[in-house]
Design an enzyme around this catalytic site. Structure first.
Site, short mmCIF file in Angstrom:
data_model
loop_
_atom_site.label_atom_id
_atom_site.label_comp_id
_atom_site.label_asym_id
_atom_site.label_seq_id
_atom_site.Cartn_x
_atom_site.Cartn_y
_atom_site.Cartn_z
N ARG A 51 0.80 -1.21 0.00
CA ARG A 51 0.00 0.00 0.00
C ARG A 51 0.84 1.27 0.00
O ARG A 51 0.72 2.10 -0.88
CB ARG A 51 -0.82 -0.01 1.28
CG ARG A 51 -2.06 0.72 1.30
CD ARG A 51 -2.80 0.15 2.49
NE ARG A 51 -2.35 -1.20 2.72
CZ ARG A 51 -2.90 -2.28 2.17
NH1 ARG A 51 -3.93 -2.15 1.41
NH2 ARG A 51 -2.42 -3.47 2.41
N THR A 52 1.69 1.41 0.99
CA THR A 52 2.42 2.67 1.13
C THR A 52 3.33 2.90 -0.08
O THR A 52 3.37 3.99 -0.63
CB THR A 52 3.21 2.68 2.44
OG1 THR A 52 2.31 2.41 3.51
CG2 THR A 52 3.89 4.00 2.68
N LYS A 80 24.47 -6.50 0.94
CA LYS A 80 25.94 -6.60 0.87
C LYS A 80 26.58 -5.89 2.04
O LYS A 80 27.80 -5.78 2.14
CB LYS A 80 26.45 -5.95 -0.42
CG LYS A 80 25.94 -6.59 -1.68
CD LYS A 80 26.55 -5.87 -2.88
CE LYS A 80 25.89 -6.28 -4.17
NZ LYS A 80 26.19 -5.34 -5.26
N ARG A 101 11.24 3.28 3.91
CA ARG A 101 10.68 2.46 5.00
C ARG A 101 11.78 1.54 5.49
O ARG A 101 12.54 0.98 4.70
CB ARG A 101 9.51 1.63 4.49
CG ARG A 101 9.11 0.58 5.50
CD ARG A 101 7.81 -0.05 5.20
NE ARG A 101 6.72 0.90 5.38
CZ ARG A 101 5.44 0.53 5.44
NH1 ARG A 101 5.10 -0.72 5.33
NH2 ARG A 101 4.50 1.44 5.61
N HIS A 129 4.88 6.63 11.51
CA HIS A 129 4.44 6.42 10.12
C HIS A 129 3.72 7.71 9.70
O HIS A 129 2.49 7.73 9.57
CB HIS A 129 3.52 5.21 10.06
CG HIS A 129 3.23 4.71 8.68
ND1 HIS A 129 3.50 5.45 7.54
CD2 HIS A 129 2.70 3.54 8.24
CE1 HIS A 129 3.13 4.73 6.48
NE2 HIS A 129 2.65 3.58 6.88
#
Ligand code: NCD
Length: 305
Positions: A51-52, A80, A101, A129
């Site tokens: 969604r985001t 890595k 995120r 958020h």
């Protein structure tokens, strides 16, 4: 250069301007269709999201811009061993703005401190958020006609739910807000938030059963139990179906109570509630695109006349 780490990074007046812009975008999408031509948004997602991430991408595409990025840590150089600080320096050479995120609290903040482009926190661990909160506030403002003077019930995983933490943080700046925190004892709102509310003398109550308080609510914010933040599966299984909002519980609620949910939903809202006109969680996702469009324009300092 401005970043967005926390909903409080914007003053109430700046938020009003952002929401006015989002309303104008919703009413006149064509006016904004080329506003970001030649600009690129990087979505750096170290934790799964549909969604985001897609909401950010849709927002940039609706503005005529382009998008690039990665959708899990495994497909980035983090696998890595590259640090977030190095990654953002590189991304700054490729894009004009970045939505990040990360499962670790504070990682987007570290990135912002090293970045040559605006960074938007798209969710950091169980912490904040902010763009979900902007979405929630815009939805409430559009459908209730005001921000303030209501009783809001936050229900579900109030311990790990970052959407809840961000929303409480943002709402305390508006007058006349009363919080009802509805959760099992194990998933209560963290102490630092309770302390902050007590210090600011903001009214709140902690409740275990939804049916005991649903009749008092103007807004009900449902959340999922955050499986990925539990230390053991047994606790998750025990708590996951603690709340299920169904028709019987909705019958106890006010006629104009709105049900919000940041989504994804698991079992906490029965699908039979979806057809109830008070269930606005799918509309909320649409508001999320408008508010992210407004945010991208604001952080890139682009004005459209
Ligand atoms: C929320 C999140 O990622 O914190 N989802 C979202 O961004 N819409 C809520 C959740 O995952 O439960």
């Amino acid at each position: 250069m401005r970043h967005l780490m926390n909903p409080l990074d914007f003053t109430v007046e700046e938020l009003d301007a952002l929401f006015d812009l989002a309303d104008d975008i919703a009413a006149n999408p064509a006016k904004y269709a080329h506003a970001c031509e030649g600009r690129k948004l990087a979505t750096c997602f170290y934790e799964p999201s549909t969604r985001t991430r897609l909401s950010f991408e849709a927002a940039m595409l609706n503005l005529g811009g382009q998008v690039l990025g990665f959708s899990d840590a495994g497909s980035s150089s983090a696998s890595k061993g590259e640090s977030v600080s190095d990654t953002i320096r590189i991304i700054s050479c490729y894009a004009d703005i970045c939505a990040m995120r990360h499962p670790k609290e504070g990682a987007p903040m570290v990135a912002a401190s090293r970045s040559g482009i605006p960074v938007i926190n798209a969710g950091d661990g169980g912490h904040q958020h902010p763009t979900q909160t902007l979405t929630d506030l815009l939805t409430i403002r559009a459908l209730k006609g005001r921000l303030g003077n209501f009783t809001i019930g936050l229900c579900g995983d109030l311990k790990f739910g970052r959407t809840v933490h961000s929303l409480i943080n943002a709402l305390i700046r508006y007058p006349g807000i009363r919080f009802l925190f509805i959760s099992p004892t194990e998933l209560k709102v963290p102490d630092y938030i309770i302390d902050m509310l007590s210090e600011k003398e903001i009214e709140y109550e902690e409740v275990i059963r939804l049916e005991d308080c649903i009749g008092q609510l103007d807004l009900l914010y449902m959340t999922r139990v955050q499986r990925e933040r539990f230390f053991n599966e047994e606790d998750y299984v025990r708590l996951k179906d603690f709340y299920i909002l169904n028709k019987e519980k909705m019958a106890l609620a006010k006629d104009d109570m709105l049900v919000l949910h940041p989504l994804p939903r698991v079992n906490e809202i029965s699908v039979e509630v979806d057809d109830d006109s008070r269930a606005v969680y799918f509309k909320q996702a649409q508001y999320g695109v408008y508010v992210r469009m407004a945010l991208i324009l604001t952080l890139l300092e682009i004005t459209v006349s």
